[in-house]
Design a protein around this motif. Structure first.
Motif, mmCIF file in Angstrom:
data_model
loop_
_atom_site.group_PDB
_atom_site.id
_atom_site.type_symbol
_atom_site.label_atom_id
_atom_site.label_comp_id
_atom_site.label_asym_id
_atom_site.label_seq_id
_atom_site.Cartn_x
_atom_site.Cartn_y
_atom_site.Cartn_z
ATOM 1 N N TYR A 83 43.985 72.054 71.044
ATOM 2 C CA TYR A 83 44.889 72.959 70.329
ATOM 3 C C TYR A 83 45.417 74.047 71.276
ATOM 4 O O TYR A 83 46.624 74.306 71.332
ATOM 5 N N THR A 84 44.539 74.661 72.033
ATOM 6 C CA THR A 84 44.935 75.702 72.986
ATOM 7 C C THR A 84 45.879 75.137 74.041
ATOM 8 O O THR A 84 46.889 75.749 74.394
ATOM 9 N N TRP A 85 45.561 73.935 74.546
ATOM 10 C CA TRP A 85 46.420 73.295 75.542
ATOM 11 C C TRP A 85 47.816 73.057 74.971
ATOM 12 O O TRP A 85 48.822 73.318 75.642
ATOM 13 N N LEU A 86 47.885 72.554 73.748
ATOM 14 C CA LEU A 86 49.183 72.291 73.115
ATOM 15 C C LEU A 86 50.005 73.574 72.984
ATOM 16 O O LEU A 86 51.205 73.577 73.268
ATOM 17 N N LEU A 87 49.371 74.653 72.549
ATOM 18 C CA LEU A 87 50.090 75.924 72.408
ATOM 19 C C LEU A 87 50.664 76.401 73.739
ATOM 20 O O LEU A 87 51.761 76.963 73.783
ATOM 21 N N LYS A 88 49.937 76.176 74.823
ATOM 22 C CA LYS A 88 50.367 76.652 76.139
ATOM 23 C C LYS A 88 51.372 75.729 76.819
ATOM 24 O O LYS A 88 52.172 76.182 77.632
ATOM 25 N N ASN A 89 51.339 74.429 76.489
ATOM 26 C CA ASN A 89 52.088 73.453 77.283
ATOM 27 C C ASN A 89 53.231 72.729 76.578
ATOM 28 O O ASN A 89 54.048 72.113 77.242
ATOM 29 N N ILE A 90 53.277 72.775 75.268
ATOM 30 C CA ILE A 90 54.341 72.083 74.532
ATOM 31 C C ILE A 90 55.209 73.145 73.865
ATOM 32 O O ILE A 90 54.761 73.821 72.932
ATOM 33 N N PRO A 91 56.449 73.319 74.319
ATOM 34 C CA PRO A 91 57.282 74.426 73.846
ATOM 35 C C PRO A 91 57.449 74.510 72.320
ATOM 36 O O PRO A 91 57.462 75.605 71.773
ATOM 37 N N ASP A 92 57.581 73.377 71.639
ATOM 38 C CA ASP A 92 57.786 73.408 70.190
ATOM 39 C C ASP A 92 56.495 73.556 69.399
ATOM 40 O O ASP A 92 56.523 73.642 68.184
ATOM 41 N N PHE A 93 55.376 73.570 70.079
ATOM 42 C CA PHE A 93 54.074 73.654 69.415
ATOM 43 C C PHE A 93 53.766 75.125 69.158
ATOM 44 O O PHE A 93 53.371 75.860 70.052
ATOM 45 N N LYS A 94 53.976 75.560 67.928
ATOM 46 C CA LYS A 94 53.791 76.963 67.540
ATOM 47 C C LYS A 94 52.713 77.064 66.472
ATOM 48 O O LYS A 94 52.642 76.240 65.560
#
Length: 144
Positions: A83-94
């Motif tokens: 979850y933390t990785w997605l927030l930091k690395n995928i721009p649309d992941f908010k």
């Protein structure tokens, strides 16, 4: 679909499914498997179907509990790291457009993330194949 690693272990991986027309919502899909088996690949058809409906979907793997390795809270730590990785690395992941979904072990992990992050979650839990479970886990049968 694109595969990414969110940690150093080969099981710390996720598949990201992007819809053609994004509805602004993201689902984190977590596989089941009784803590010791399973893979994000078994959720591929579900992920594709959800992406077809406009959802961005991240299907997660986590380190499996085998013998005395990767026991609790390893899986909670892994989905938190993903979850933390997605927030930091995928721009649309908010954080404000995410919900978590999973079955069995994945349901527990979806509930864990939903409750700790204050986001909606769906837990499709339940051990449906008791015969198969007991055939593969004879040590769990009580001798009466």
């Amino acid at each position: 679909m694109k595969t990414f690693n969110y940690g150093k272990d080969e099981l710390q991986a996720l598949d990201l499914y992007q819809p053609k027309e994004w509805n602004g919502k993201t689902l984190v899909l977590i596989h089941g498997g009784g803590w010791w088996q399973g893979d994000k690949g078994k959720e591929k058809e579900v992920a594709i179907g959800l992406a077809t409906e406009g959802y961005q979907v991240a299907a997660l793997n986590y380190r499996l509990a085998t013998q005395a390795k990767n026991l609790f809270p390893t899986q909670d730590e892994d989905v938190e790291a993903a979850y933390t990785w997605l927030l930091k690395n995928i721009p649309d992941f908010k954080a404000d457009n995410i919900a978590f979904i999973g079955g069995s072990t994945g349901g527990h992990l979806a509930a864990y993330l939903g409750l700790t992050k204050g986001r909606p979650f769906v837990s499709l839990s339940g051990l449906l194949d008791l015969k198969g479970f007991y055939e593969n886990h004879k040590e769990t049968i009580l001798n009466n």
